[in-house]
Scaffold this motif. Structure first.
Motif, PDB file in Angstrom:
ATOM      1  N   MET A  14       0.864  -1.493  -0.293  1.00  0.00           N
ATOM      2  CA  MET A  14       0.064  -0.132  -0.217  1.00  0.00           C
ATOM      3  C   MET A  14       0.554   1.413  -0.160  1.00  0.00           C
ATOM      4  SD  MET A  14      -3.172   0.317  -0.495  1.00  0.00           S
ATOM      5  CE  MET A  14      -4.977  -1.147  -0.473  1.00  0.00           C
ATOM      6  N   GLU A  17       3.329   3.298  -5.502  1.00  0.00           N
ATOM      7  CA  GLU A  17       1.787   4.777  -5.624  1.00  0.00           C
ATOM      8  C   GLU A  17       1.298   3.779  -6.612  1.00  0.00           C
ATOM      9  OE1 GLU A  17       4.575   8.374  -5.293  1.00  0.00           O
ATOM     10  OE2 GLU A  17       5.866   7.357  -6.352  1.00  0.00           O
ATOM     11  N   PHE A  19       0.272   0.949  -7.583  1.00  0.00           N
ATOM     12  CA  PHE A  19      -0.972   0.429  -6.172  1.00  0.00           C
ATOM     13  C   PHE A  19      -1.936   0.975  -5.697  1.00  0.00           C
ATOM     14  CE2 PHE A  19      -2.626  -2.894  -3.449  1.00  0.00           C
ATOM     15  CZ  PHE A  19      -2.920  -4.035  -4.168  1.00  0.00           C
ATOM     16  N   MET A  20      -1.470   1.810  -4.777  1.00  0.00           N
ATOM     17  CA  MET A  20      -2.202   2.807  -4.020  1.00  0.00           C
ATOM     18  C   MET A  20      -2.903   3.224  -5.121  1.00  0.00           C
ATOM     19  SD  MET A  20      -0.562   4.582  -1.513  1.00  0.00           S
ATOM     20  CE  MET A  20      -0.783   5.744  -0.591  1.00  0.00           C
ATOM     21  N   PHE A  22      -4.295   2.497  -7.690  1.00  0.00           N
ATOM     22  CA  PHE A  22      -5.192   1.198  -8.477  1.00  0.00           C
ATOM     23  C   PHE A  22      -6.697   1.333  -7.483  1.00  0.00           C
ATOM     24  CE2 PHE A  22      -6.993  -3.228  -8.828  1.00  0.00           C
ATOM     25  CZ  PHE A  22      -7.160  -3.135  -9.096  1.00  0.00           C
ATOM     26  N   ALA A  23      -5.865   1.215  -6.525  1.00  0.00           N
ATOM     27  CA  ALA A  23      -6.961   1.232  -5.007  1.00  0.00           C
ATOM     28  C   ALA A  23      -7.508   2.203  -5.286  1.00  0.00           C
ATOM     29  CB  ALA A  23      -5.973   0.795  -3.221  1.00  0.00           C
ATOM     30  N   SER A  24      -7.627   3.553  -5.110  1.00  0.00           N
ATOM     31  CA  SER A  24      -8.599   4.837  -5.564  1.00  0.00           C
ATOM     32  C   SER A  24      -9.024   4.915  -6.194  1.00  0.00           C
ATOM     33  CB  SER A  24      -7.791   5.640  -5.549  1.00  0.00           C
ATOM     34  OG  SER A  24      -6.620   5.792  -4.178  1.00  0.00           O
ATOM     35  N   TYR A  25      -8.911   4.071  -7.911  1.00  0.00           N
ATOM     36  CA  TYR A  25      -9.516   4.739  -8.760  1.00  0.00           C
ATOM     37  C   TYR A  25     -10.542   2.850  -8.639  1.00  0.00           C
ATOM     38  CZ  TYR A  25      -7.428   8.433 -10.589  1.00  0.00           C
ATOM     39  OH  TYR A  25      -6.707   9.821 -10.460  1.00  0.00           O
ATOM     40  N   THR A  26     -10.337   1.915  -8.670  1.00  0.00           N
ATOM     41  CA  THR A  26     -10.882   0.235  -8.274  1.00  0.00           C
ATOM     42  C   THR A  26     -11.835   1.076  -7.752  1.00  0.00           C
ATOM     43  OG1 THR A  26      -9.147  -0.589  -8.736  1.00  0.00           O
ATOM     44  CG2 THR A  26     -11.206  -1.378  -7.448  1.00  0.00           C
ATOM     45  N   THR A  27     -11.570   1.551  -6.566  1.00  0.00           N
ATOM     46  CA  THR A  27     -13.120   1.903  -5.141  1.00  0.00           C
ATOM     47  C   THR A  27     -14.208   2.648  -5.502  1.00  0.00           C
ATOM     48  OG1 THR A  27     -11.146   1.361  -3.476  1.00  0.00           O
ATOM     49  CG2 THR A  27     -13.184   1.965  -2.655  1.00  0.00           C
ATOM     50  N   ILE A  28     -13.948   3.718  -5.918  1.00  0.00           N
ATOM     51  CA  ILE A  28     -14.579   4.741  -7.237  1.00  0.00           C
ATOM     52  C   ILE A  28     -15.298   4.276  -7.941  1.00  0.00           C
ATOM     53  CG2 ILE A  28     -14.556   6.899  -8.554  1.00  0.00           C
ATOM     54  CD1 ILE A  28     -11.570   7.943  -6.923  1.00  0.00           C
ATOM     55  N   LEU A  30     -15.381   0.854  -8.810  1.00  0.00           N
ATOM     56  CA  LEU A  30     -16.755   0.311  -8.068  1.00  0.00           C
ATOM     57  C   LEU A  30     -18.207   0.529  -7.091  1.00  0.00           C
ATOM     58  CD1 LEU A  30     -14.400  -2.489  -6.396  1.00  0.00           C
ATOM     59  CD2 LEU A  30     -15.957  -2.926  -8.656  1.00  0.00           C
ATOM     60  N   SER A  31     -18.068   1.987  -7.357  1.00  0.00           N
ATOM     61  CA  SER A  31     -18.543   2.272  -5.771  1.00  0.00           C
ATOM     62  C   SER A  31     -20.225   2.636  -7.127  1.00  0.00           C
ATOM     63  CB  SER A  31     -18.412   3.829  -5.271  1.00  0.00           C
ATOM     64  OG  SER A  31     -17.569   3.320  -3.690  1.00  0.00           O
ATOM     65  N   ILE A 110      -1.575   5.647 -14.326  1.00  0.00           N
ATOM     66  CA  ILE A 110      -2.187   6.605 -13.816  1.00  0.00           C
ATOM     67  C   ILE A 110      -3.274   7.320 -14.825  1.00  0.00           C
ATOM     68  CG2 ILE A 110      -3.158   9.038 -13.010  1.00  0.00           C
ATOM     69  CD1 ILE A 110      -1.459   8.316 -11.000  1.00  0.00           C
ATOM     70  N   ARG A 114      -7.338   6.653 -14.734  1.00  0.00           N
ATOM     71  CA  ARG A 114      -8.112   7.576 -15.013  1.00  0.00           C
ATOM     72  C   ARG A 114      -9.237   7.568 -16.340  1.00  0.00           C
ATOM     73  NH1 ARG A 114      -3.705  12.907 -13.619  1.00  0.00           N
ATOM     74  NH2 ARG A 114      -3.941  12.502 -11.201  1.00  0.00           N
TER      75      ARG A 114
ATOM     76  N   ILE C  95     -13.503  -4.703  -3.500  1.00  0.00           N
ATOM     77  CA  ILE C  95     -12.663  -2.969  -2.372  1.00  0.00           C
ATOM     78  C   ILE C  95     -12.281  -3.951  -1.285  1.00  0.00           C
ATOM     79  CG2 ILE C  95     -13.881  -1.908  -0.871  1.00  0.00           C
ATOM     80  CD1 ILE C  95     -16.056  -1.029  -3.475  1.00  0.00           C
ATOM     81  N   LEU C  98      -8.918  -4.745  -1.649  1.00  0.00           N
ATOM     82  CA  LEU C  98      -7.524  -3.901  -1.225  1.00  0.00           C
ATOM     83  C   LEU C  98      -8.015  -3.312   0.222  1.00  0.00           C
ATOM     84  CD1 LEU C  98      -9.089  -1.667  -4.715  1.00  0.00           C
ATOM     85  CD2 LEU C  98      -6.834  -3.143  -4.146  1.00  0.00           C
ATOM     86  N   LEU C 155     -10.846   4.599   1.176  1.00  0.00           N
ATOM     87  CA  LEU C 155     -10.567   5.687   0.738  1.00  0.00           C
ATOM     88  C   LEU C 155     -10.119   6.875   1.564  1.00  0.00           C
ATOM     89  CD1 LEU C 155     -12.949   6.344  -1.971  1.00  0.00           C
ATOM     90  CD2 LEU C 155     -10.827   5.748  -2.407  1.00  0.00           C
ATOM     91  N   ARG C 158      -6.289   6.100   2.177  1.00  0.00           N
ATOM     92  CA  ARG C 158      -5.529   5.686   1.286  1.00  0.00           C
ATOM     93  C   ARG C 158      -5.611   6.395  -0.305  1.00  0.00           C
ATOM     94  NH1 ARG C 158      -0.917   3.251   3.262  1.00  0.00           N
ATOM     95  NH2 ARG C 158      -1.658   1.741   4.987  1.00  0.00           N
ATOM     96  N   LEU C 159      -6.145   7.476   0.272  1.00  0.00           N
ATOM     97  CA  LEU C 159      -6.793   8.258  -1.530  1.00  0.00           C
ATOM     98  C   LEU C 159      -5.789   8.549  -2.209  1.00  0.00           C
ATOM     99  CD1 LEU C 159      -9.558   8.687  -2.812  1.00  0.00           C
ATOM    100  CD2 LEU C 159      -9.006  10.947  -2.419  1.00  0.00           C
ATOM    101  N   TYR C 160      -5.383   8.494  -3.432  1.00  0.00           N
ATOM    102  CA  TYR C 160      -4.414   8.547  -4.726  1.00  0.00           C
ATOM    103  C   TYR C 160      -4.932   8.461  -5.437  1.00  0.00           C
ATOM    104  CZ  TYR C 160       0.330   8.241  -6.260  1.00  0.00           C
ATOM    105  OH  TYR C 160       1.895   9.238  -6.433  1.00  0.00           O
ATOM    106  N   LEU C 161      -4.876   9.983  -6.090  1.00  0.00           N
ATOM    107  CA  LEU C 161      -5.301   9.557  -7.785  1.00  0.00           C
ATOM    108  C   LEU C 161      -5.428  11.030  -8.675  1.00  0.00           C
ATOM    109  CD1 LEU C 161      -9.266  11.494  -6.892  1.00  0.00           C
ATOM    110  CD2 LEU C 161      -8.356   8.860  -7.016  1.00  0.00           C
TER     111      LEU C 161
END
Lengths: 161, 161, 161
Positions: A14, A17, A19-20, A22-28, A30-31, A110, A114, C95, C98, C155, C158-161
């Motif tokens: 985590m 960078e 992976f972080m 990927f985690a953020s965009y994936t969470t968005i 999926l939400s 990224i 995006r 989710i 991650l 998020l 760990r938010l990283y956009l």
């Protein structure tokens, strides 16, 4: 190795960078996909359109309730958008995770994430309003192309059969 | 620990042979699943069969366009094959990832991945041609059994509730 | 670093208690989802309700077989439950994975996993019996809320956009 050292090692994933990101965009994304369930429930309740007899029991007794067991253009539209999300976000989830772990360049990764998330959000907007074609088709093919690009980069660098 | 050392640690996951094999086979089977979207689009366009009014606006005005809002046996067949892929590849993705991380024997793991990917490709061929039963049923149950076998091995060695 | 040292490092992921718990609960909920395919096959065979002409070829020749190409309330109910599983388990898979890697508190994480798996099992029972509403709706919203709670925690930290 002590327990604390082990936890430090684990959190490294985590601290990476790519992976972080990927985690953020994936969470968005999926939400966003989960929001489609709420949209379906909203239209079913406001339009009184149900798929199961037990769902419309509160709206009347016996035969009176059965008239709500029907389909509706708007509900079916949301359900098609939801299924299209599933069909496209599942490959992104699997290929994107493996791509993120393959050590790609941060800015390239990224850019992929995006474009994919932007394309899927625009796809939903284009589907639900609806916007005239080729808005939805272009959004679909952008997301599709991004996933294929990640798959190509992954297989090129790490193919092991 | 320096940044370079950390990147070396991270790429270890991709130096693990089981994980690299899982990444390769998963990418292939997900790309195959994505191909189903293209197949659906191909049949929709060549047979002029659409689900949304905005999709057939280019084929005529008003009532003339509405006649293309219909269902078609071939399109529905591709869509059923696509949904069956989703229903089976999602468990493979989740269980296979966790199984790959649980330190299985390399040749056993690769046998699982190859059988699954082969079974799903044969399932698609059997569904789209279509081949007589039990071709499709056997392909389905082979892929299903492979995923259950990975789930069993995973829970046997690592159950933690 | 020698090969043996590398394997030790890799198995660390599976020595992490949160990750092992995630692996166990995910394997259980995905196996439960796979059971829906068997339930569909069971109802299709016992009720002789098929979607493809080749599937009912064994039940008669030509026109006689075609009468089995129909839909059935019970089969459609299982299929809706299966699709609802897919729509909800896919976000949990992405989710939750991650979130598990983001270093959450063990007891909080296990509470999330248990509530989700319990909610989805109860959702299936409520859908297939069927139980009167709001049994199914509450099970749905519990699982939905658990996934959103993990997304929020992920998020936030760990938010990283």
């Amino acid at each position: 190795m002590t327990k604390i050292e082990k936890m430090v090692e684990l959190t490294q994933l985590m601290e990476n960078e790519v992976f972080m990101a990927f985690a953020s965009y994936t969470t968005i994304v999926l939400s966003k996909m989960m929001f489609m369930s709420t949209a379906t429930a909203f239209y079913r309740l406001t339009r009184k359109v149900f798929a199961n007899p037990e769902d419309c029991a509160g709206f009347g007794k016996g035969e009176n309730a059965k008239k709500y067991l029907r389909t509706d253009d708007r509900v079916e539209r949301v359900r098609r958008a939801h299924l299209n999300d599933l069909e496209n976000i599942v490959p992104f989830l699997g290929i994107g995770l493996l791509y993120s772990l393959s050590g790609p360049d941060l800015s390239t990764a990224i850019l992929h994430f995006r474009l994919f998330v932007g394309a899927r959000i625009y796809h939903t907007i284009a589907y639900l309003i609806p916007l005239p074609q080729p808005n939805r088709a272009l959004a679909f093919f952008l997301g599709y192309g991004v996933t294929l690009s990640m798959a190509y980069r992954l297989l090129r660098s790490r193919l092991y059969l």
